[in-house]
Design an enzyme around this catalytic site. Structure first.
Site, mmCIF file in Angstrom:
data_model
loop_
_atom_site.group_PDB
_atom_site.id
_atom_site.type_symbol
_atom_site.label_atom_id
_atom_site.label_comp_id
_atom_site.label_asym_id
_atom_site.label_seq_id
_atom_site.Cartn_x
_atom_site.Cartn_y
_atom_site.Cartn_z
ATOM 1 N N HIS A 77 5.052 1.152 -2.155
ATOM 2 C CA HIS A 77 3.912 1.664 -1.386
ATOM 3 C C HIS A 77 4.291 2.847 -0.494
ATOM 4 O O HIS A 77 3.414 3.523 0.034
ATOM 5 C CB HIS A 77 3.205 0.552 -0.614
ATOM 6 C CG HIS A 77 3.830 0.177 0.676
ATOM 7 N ND1 HIS A 77 4.619 -0.936 0.840
ATOM 8 C CD2 HIS A 77 3.765 0.772 1.887
ATOM 9 C CE1 HIS A 77 5.017 -1.000 2.102
ATOM 10 N NE2 HIS A 77 4.509 0.022 2.756
ATOM 11 N N ASP A 133 5.858 -4.478 -5.176
ATOM 12 C CA ASP A 133 6.064 -3.414 -4.192
ATOM 13 C C ASP A 133 7.559 -3.078 -4.148
ATOM 14 O O ASP A 133 8.259 -3.414 -3.191
ATOM 15 C CB ASP A 133 5.543 -3.861 -2.832
ATOM 16 C CG ASP A 133 5.421 -2.705 -1.862
ATOM 17 O OD1 ASP A 133 5.621 -1.555 -2.297
ATOM 18 O OD2 ASP A 133 5.138 -2.956 -0.677
ATOM 19 N N SER A 237 8.792 -0.243 6.208
ATOM 20 C CA SER A 237 8.626 -0.572 4.807
ATOM 21 C C SER A 237 9.784 -0.067 3.978
ATOM 22 O O SER A 237 10.308 1.014 4.229
ATOM 23 C CB SER A 237 7.347 0.069 4.279
ATOM 24 O OG SER A 237 6.265 -0.472 4.952
#
Ligand SMILES: *[C@@H]1O[C@H](CO)[C@@H](O)[C@H](O)[C@H]1NC(C)=O
Ligand SMILES: *[C@@H]1O[C@H](CO)[C@@H](O)[C@H](O)[C@H]1NC(C)=O
Ligand SMILES: *[C@@H]1O[C@H](CO)[C@@H](O)[C@H](O)[C@H]1NC(C)=O
Ligand SMILES: *[C@@H]1O[C@H](CO)[C@@H](O)[C@H](O)[C@H]1NC(C)=O
Ligand SMILES: *[C@@H]1O[C@H](CO)[C@@H](O)[C@H](O)[C@H]1NC(C)=O
Ligand SMILES: *[C@@H]1O[C@H](CO)[C@@H](O)[C@H](O)[C@H]1NC(C)=O
Ligand SMILES: *[C@@H]1O[C@H](CO)[C@@H](O)[C@H](O)[C@H]1NC(C)=O
Ligand SMILES: *[C@@H]1O[C@H](CO)[C@@H](O)[C@H](O)[C@H]1NC(C)=O
Length: 736
Positions: A77, A133, A237
């Site tokens: 992502h 992801d 992330s």
């Protein structure tokens, strides 16, 4: 990457003592420090030598882990396409290795920076909540391993991590308000408890949030921390969560997402590294190796039980320790926030998470207001021993807000520091869109304590109100005795009145929340919009109108990515809202209180044509119509063609002169258009349409229906009138 951590100014002075050169080794999972676990939160150079920080167009964005001399593992992502950018272009990225801080010049001597040659996202990846992801970033040339740069060990797909023990997440420290992302920031590490996906689901399912029910499966792992004070946040992330086994560090997971930063009982969800062994092998052409497990894990501890991990003190949202809402003691309304402009109390707001407050757009937008965060301060726990000032970091006014009467009177305020939730400061629950509160419910409008002087904030109090359906509310608003503007309650608004109570109290507080209790849990139902304020000379004060929260889930989610959303504990049937405004009006149709004079043409006198309505588009009169009942008007079919969206129209009743609105007017929206079935656009045959208003009107001298003629024609030689806003005077005024 933001990990705001307590005591982040770790003992840098004692650091040198521990920093000892270890021989650079090709082995994975070895920290460059002799001390294996370093106390505190800062990240010593070489402590996690696999840490890669990614920058996109020069700004830190996502992290990754070095898994071989050519490859970085991160989250898919990070490369999400936006409307304007394709983030999968490797030329826009840089990979920084061997760094313990960013934004310093010159960079550390150990630093290596490269522009990647390739970005590989998982082909099944669609959205971070849908799994897969994971992504690989290829370096243009092999990087030389040093004490500060070396890979993490990858687990094989049979690897079982022992759960419920401390592993580490890493990321850049949080930047204070207004500080650009690319300024000086240190890397931080934070200990978190690694939990399995079943346990993770168990924790998420306590939120009863439909879109986050069972969010994880065997391709994922989670990390959690019971006090909800530390953990990964936006920007982290792609970063690693690493666990040590027999002196070797393994990559357990890749940080994917969480419900918000540092929320209680909201684990951070990871893509499990071991699950993706085959995928990683396939894309790296076996250039990376997987390290066999040496530690035997008999029971990894993943189960459907999570009670011991749930924080029982301040779990969830919407819990007040004070059971009697009328008691007035501190802590009764722990989600109430006072917002101060230039040190003076200006608005109320409500905590919906540890960092976000909802209030009215009006506080920041319009005459004599400001939306500069530095002009504002929030006070949580007003009047309680835990009262605290917090700076405001960001203000986000609802994009559709124009004025209170048109709705969307809401704004989100981000606090510069998260609030420690407790007895006196707690978040309220938000209802999801399928969670209406029944009309007739008794709810509470929480009002800031302005009885004290400006610099002294007291305990807020609650006004008990009854929820009203929009029909009933609109009837009250259009009542001739109503003191307020002739507003109509629209989609996205909800009314509440002080039923049976003295309503002449003067309300003088913007942004206050309307909360309803459902089986012990408090939900935010609305934010004060307009109405209910006293006016001189009138005692008929119409209900208070609130911006409704159920319609705003998407906006809040998009702006904040964090809130406590709960679905209904039970959905009670709606009390029907079938109120008719004028059922008892004795006047019937066609009875104007003023008759036209003998002149064949002329300006209408007051109240002469009370059935005449103006159909407006973009605030301009576009057609006339005639009121034939409480909720229906008759107009020409060509005035309301099917291709025009109904939201473009406004119907104004009780208007005399165009461009000169008067307080007696009533505004309505169109709910439905029924053109004559034989209406022919080309020839104009049967050019007539029925238009249904969104809500009924209360008949009064200015607003009355006309009678419809029976089937037979009227007797001949009757005098009739053509009514309209013609240009009858040279002045160009449009008069009825
Ligand atoms: C895990 O959940 C995601 C999202 O619902 C789904 O796409 C994926 O196929 C699931 N994987 C497994 C192994 O069940
Ligand atoms: C790695 O080290 C060798 C020998 O010192 C050097 O030639 C090479 O440029 C280095 N590679 C990188 C990517 O720095
Ligand atoms: C739950 O509450 C009990 C009793 O108040 C306390 O001892 C315990 O530490 C709490 N557990 C957690 C996880 O906060
Ligand atoms: C305002 O706050 C003070 C101090 O907390 C309290 O004594 C007083 O009752 C409050 N007034 C109202 C109207 O709640
Ligand atoms: C409206 O006002 C009139 C005159 O002030 C009064 O006689 C009447 O009772 C009022 N009606 C209501 C419903 O309050
Ligand atoms: C309502 O309150 C006002 C002002 O406090 C008072 O003058 C009036 O008598 C009250 N009316 C009723 C019905 O209690
Ligand atoms: C309300 O709460 C009580 C006690 O927790 C519970 O037994 C009951 O089932 C709940 N009612 C509903 C409708 O959820
Ligand atoms: C209608 O009025 C006109 C003129 O006023 C008159 O000539 C005519 O006879 C009338 N017709 C009827 C049917 O009354």
């Amino acid at each position: 990457m933001k990990i705001p951590l307590d005591n982040s100014n770790l003992l840098m002075s004692s650091l040198t003592a521990v920093l000892q050169v270890v021989t650079a080794s090709r082995a994975c999972g070895k920290t460059g420090l002799q001390s294996r676990i370093f106390g505190g939160n800062s990240f010593a150079p070489g402590e996690f030598p696999w840490q890669a920080t990614l920058t996109y167009k020069g700004k830190p964005f996502c992290a990754g882990s070095l898994i071989s001399d050519r490859w970085i593992l991160t989250a898919s992502h990070c490369f999400d396409r936006t409307a304007t950018e394709d983030k999968r272009d490797p030329k826009l990225w840089q990979v920084h290795l061997g760094v313990s801080r960013m934004g310093y010049t010159p960079p550390e001597s150990s630093a290596v920076t490269m522009v990647p040659s390739r970005i590989v996202t998982h082909k099944s990846y669609t959205k971070y909540t849908n799994g897969f992801d994971i992504a690989l970033v290829e370096l243009p040339a092999p990087v030389n391993f040093t004490r500060f740069i070396s890979p993490i060990c990858l687990p094989e797909n049979t690897h079982r991590f022992s759960l419920r023990r401390t592993c580490y997440a890493t990321g850049l420290e949080n930047v204070p308000e207004g500080v650009p992302l690319e300024s000086k920031r240190s890397l931080q590490k934070v200990g978190q408890i690694l939990i399995g996906w079943r346990t993770c689901n168990c924790i998420y399912n306590t939120h009863k949030r439909p879109d986050l029910t069972n969010p994880t499966n065997s391709s994922m792992l989670c990390i959690t921390e019971s006090d909800g004070k530390k953990g990964p946040c936006q920007g982290d992330s792609g970063g690693a969560v690493v666990c040590e086994e027999d002196g070797v560090w393994f990559l357990a997971g890749i940080i994917s997402f969480s419900q918000g930063c540092y929320l209680i009982n909201s684990p951070t969800i990871l893509s499990s590294a071991s699950y993706y062994q085959d995928w990683i092998k396939q894309w790296t052409d076996n250039q990376v190796s997987f390290t066999p497990q040496t530690m035997a894990v008999v029971d990894d501890g993943d189960s459907d039980h999570c009670n011991d991990l749930l924080s029982n003190h301040t779990a969830g949202c919407g819990i007040s320790q004070v059971k009697d809402p009328t008691s007035g003691v501190p802590g009764t309304w722990p989600w109430h926030v006072d917002l101060l402009r230039d040190g003076k109390r200006a608005c109320s707001g409500v905590l919906i998470s540890t960092s976000w407050v909802i209030t009215a757009a009006e506080c920041f937008y319009g005459h004599d207001t400001t939306d500069l965060p530095e002009d504002w301060t929030a006070i949580v726990g007003g009047g309680s021993p835990a009262m605290r000032d917090i700076a405001v970091q960001r203000i986000s006014v609802h994009g559709s807000y124009i004025s209170p009467g048109k709705g969307f009177n809401m704004a989100l305020v981000l606090l510069a520091q998260p609030v420690a939730l407790g007895q006196y400061s707690h978040a309220v629950c938000l209802p999801d869109s399928s969670h209406p509160m029944p009309y007739g419910s008794l709810c509470w409008h929480i009002i800031g304590n302005s009885s004290l002087s400006d610099d002294q904030i007291g305990t807020p109090h609650g006004d008990r109100l009854e929820l009203l359906g929009p029909n009933k509310c609109n009837c009250i608003y259009s009542h001739p005795n109503s003191s307020d503007r002739a507003e109509s309650v629209m989609e996205g608004m909800i009314c509440a009145s002080r039923d049976g109570q003295n309503s002449s109290q003067c309300l003088n507080d913007l942004g206050g929340p309307l909360v309803c209790n459902e089986n012990g849990t408090w939900f935010l139902v609305g934010v004060y919009n307009y109405g209910g304020r006293c006016k001189e000379g009138t005692d008929f004060i119409p209900p208070r109108v609130f911006s409704q929260l159920t319609t705003q889930e998407e906006w809040i989610d998009k702006e904040t990515r964090e809130m406590f959303l709960r679905h209904a504990i039970h959905t009670p049937p709606l009390k029907p809202d079938t109120e008719r405004c004028s059922s008892d009006d004795p006047r019937g149709c066609g009875r104007s209180v003023a008759s036209p004079g003998p002149e064949p043409i002329g300006e209408a006198t007051d109240k002469m044509w009370p059935w005449q309505v103006s159909l407006q588009q973009f605030e301009y009169h576009s057609c006339s119509g005639v009121l034939i009942s409480e909720t229906w008007i008759l107009t020409a079919a060509h005035c309301v063609p099917s291709y025009t969206p109904l939201s473009e129209y406004t119907v104004i009743l009780g208007r005399k002169q165009q461009n000169m609105p008067s307080p007696r007017e009533v505004l309505r929206q169109i709910k439905r258009v029924v053109p004559h079935p034989d209406y022919k656009v080309k020839t104009g045959e049967n050019d007539v349409a029925l238009v249904e208003l969104n809500f009924g009107v209360t008949f009064r001298d200015y607003i009355l229906p006309i009678c419809l003629t029976p089937d037979q024609a009227l007797p001949p030689n009757n005098t009739c009138w053509v009514i309209g806003w013609g240009r009858v005077y040279p002045s160009g005024k449009s008069m009825l």
